[in-house]
Design an enzyme around this catalytic site. Structure first.
Site, mmCIF file in Angstrom:
data_model
loop_
_atom_site.group_PDB
_atom_site.id
_atom_site.type_symbol
_atom_site.label_atom_id
_atom_site.label_comp_id
_atom_site.label_asym_id
_atom_site.label_seq_id
_atom_site.Cartn_x
_atom_site.Cartn_y
_atom_site.Cartn_z
ATOM 1 N N CYS A 376 17.579 28.442 88.415
ATOM 2 C CA CYS A 376 16.347 27.587 88.909
ATOM 3 C C CYS A 376 15.797 27.185 87.552
ATOM 4 O O CYS A 376 14.445 27.060 87.562
ATOM 5 C CB CYS A 376 15.408 28.049 89.922
ATOM 6 S SG CYS A 376 16.059 28.259 91.391
ATOM 7 N N ALA A 377 16.453 26.974 86.558
ATOM 8 C CA ALA A 377 16.046 26.639 85.041
ATOM 9 C C ALA A 377 17.040 25.898 84.384
ATOM 10 O O ALA A 377 17.508 26.275 83.266
ATOM 11 C CB ALA A 377 15.389 27.732 84.280
#
Length: 453
Positions: A376-377
């Protein structure tokens, strides 16, 4: 002398008791093994102390701010005492507000909804999506990934110097990267923000479980974090800091609890007077169990002593880093360099392996739970991986679209409940997989790499 042997015996204390420490899992090669939970950065196991405190309260559970009965009054007191406990844990100032939310993501979306008109937001591309994406309705300046803490400060300085000095502005920054674990220069960034008339919110999701975090000491305007990363399950989070923007904003959710007074208007509609307190953004029945769990975790970590916890975590970090350094095929991902201080989060790739395949083998053959993917980055991991996707292996990355290169990495993370044996088993497993390969065949199923049956 190695880094790990230089750590004092006093600092290598026993881990804090957590749930799941006695869970065993099957191995595809036969037999069972105690599960090594090394994915704390996603969700940390609940502290036994938290679980015991919640279990002791559970029979007394009642409605909050709603009832005259004994259990309702007790639950209301417990909820508000939890607010005070967490505020003290965060070093909040006397006039700060602390709002209980669902998560860090929810907290930052709440703040995004409370931005004054015309607010400009500055955020580094290195942020987790929870702090990268909520600002879509504002004027957002995305800043390139810095390669040193000093460069981060200078990049923000230049960006703020070029902004309209008369309008409101907000800087959003992480305290510790969920990808590399590296600590960011929060205090210095806060000073730059304030020097240019901007405010700053700290995403402390990865920092608060590992280091003391203080609104006052870091001189930030808000702090957001999640209970499930702080050894407290039940889906609760926190946004704490300055009250003015929150009081001026429309309620995050419209409903009971947020409203002080509701009356009918002559035109047939309703008129609403909203609360000015934290209740303004806590409509509906609050998650009292989640709030109490966070408060219990704050108490447990404070009583254990962050100095001791940090020293022990450095001992574990040294074990992992020294072990991975002995495997030439392993490349640890970093923005600020090998010597940068960090929390117990490291991501890496292995030459000749797809990361999803490697993570699946760690789980199926060694009983070790890590995470693979882009965490999630996505912008940050893609920047760190560059043109080195490591596409070999039997399975693809879960985030890879059809026809897209399989850019993904492996993340190992740990904390206050991690025993030495878990990180030692992890290092041994990495060494054996690189040297000997997987003992089992794997395939892709529903986007995940799994053992072939």
């Amino acid at each position: 002398m190695s880094v790990s042997t230089a750590v004092s015996a006093q600092s290598v204390c026993a881990p804090l008791p957590v749930l799941g420490r006695d869970v065993t899992v099957p191995l595809v090669t036969g037999g069972e093994v105690a599960y090594a939970a090394l994915d704390y950065a996603a969700s940390a196991p609940a502290l036994q102390r938290v679980w015991d405190d919640v279990a002791a309260y559970a029979p007394y559970y009642g409605s909050v701010h709603r009832g005259a009965g004994y259990l309702s009054q007790l639950s209301t007191d417990l909820f508000e005492n939890a607010r005070r406990t967490v505020a003290e844990f965060l070093g909040c100032r006397p006039d700060d507000q602390l709002v209980f939310t669902r998560s860090t993501t929810d907290s930052l979306n709440l703040l995004a909804r409370a931005l004054p008109a015309g607010c400009q937001v500055f955020v580094f591309e290195t942020e987790h999506h929870a702090s990268l994406l909520p600002w879509q309705d504002a004027r957002v300046s995305y800043l390139d990934a810095p390669r040193t803490p000093g460069q981060a400060v200078r990049t923000l300085e230049r960006a703020l110097a070029e902004r309209d000095p008369h309008g409101p502005a907000l800087v959003c920054v992480t305290g510790a990267s969920n990808v590399t674990g590296e600590l960011w220069p929060v205090r210095e960034l806060a000073a730059v923000a304030h020097a240019h008339g901007a405010r700053i919110v700290l995403d402390a999701a990865q920092l608060a479980p590992h280091h003391p975090v203080s609104v006052h000491d870091l001189d930030v305007d808000w702090i957001a974090f999640s209970g499930h990363k702080l050894y407290a399950p039940f889906g609760s989070g926190v946004l704490a800091g300055r009250a003015d923007w929150l009081r001026a904003a429309e309620p995050y959710l419209a409903g009971g609890g947020a409203s002080r007074r509701v009356t009918r208007r002559e035109d047939g509609g309703v008129a609403v007077e909203w609360h000015d307190s934290a209740a303004r953004h806590e409509a509906g029945s609050p998650n009292v169990i989640g709030a109490y769990a966070i408060a219990a975790a704050c108490k447990a970590l404070t009583e254990a002593g962050f100095e001791t916890l940090v020293a022990r975590e450095r001992h574990l970090i040294a074990k992992v880093r020294e072990g991975l350094a002995e495997v030439p095929e392993v490349r640890v991902l970093s923005l600020f360099g090998d010597d940068a201080p960090r929390v117990g989060v490291l991501s890496f790739v292995v030459e000749g392996w797809n990361s999803s395949h490697f993570a699946a083998a760690l789980s199926a053959e060694y009983g070790i739970g890590v995470r693979d993917g882009l965490f999630c980055a996505h912008p940050l991991v893609r920047t760190l991986l560059g043109s080195d996707p490591g596409t070999q292996g039997e399975c693809g990355a879960p985030e890879a679209a059809p026809g897209e290169k399989s850019l993904n990495a492996i993340r190992v993370s740990f904390g206050a409940g991690t025993p030495d044996e878990h990180v030692e088993r992890f290092v041994t497993a990495v060494r054996e997989l690189v040297a000997d390969g997987a003992k089992w065949s794997y395939r892709t199923e529903d986007g995940r790499c799994v053992p072939a049956v």
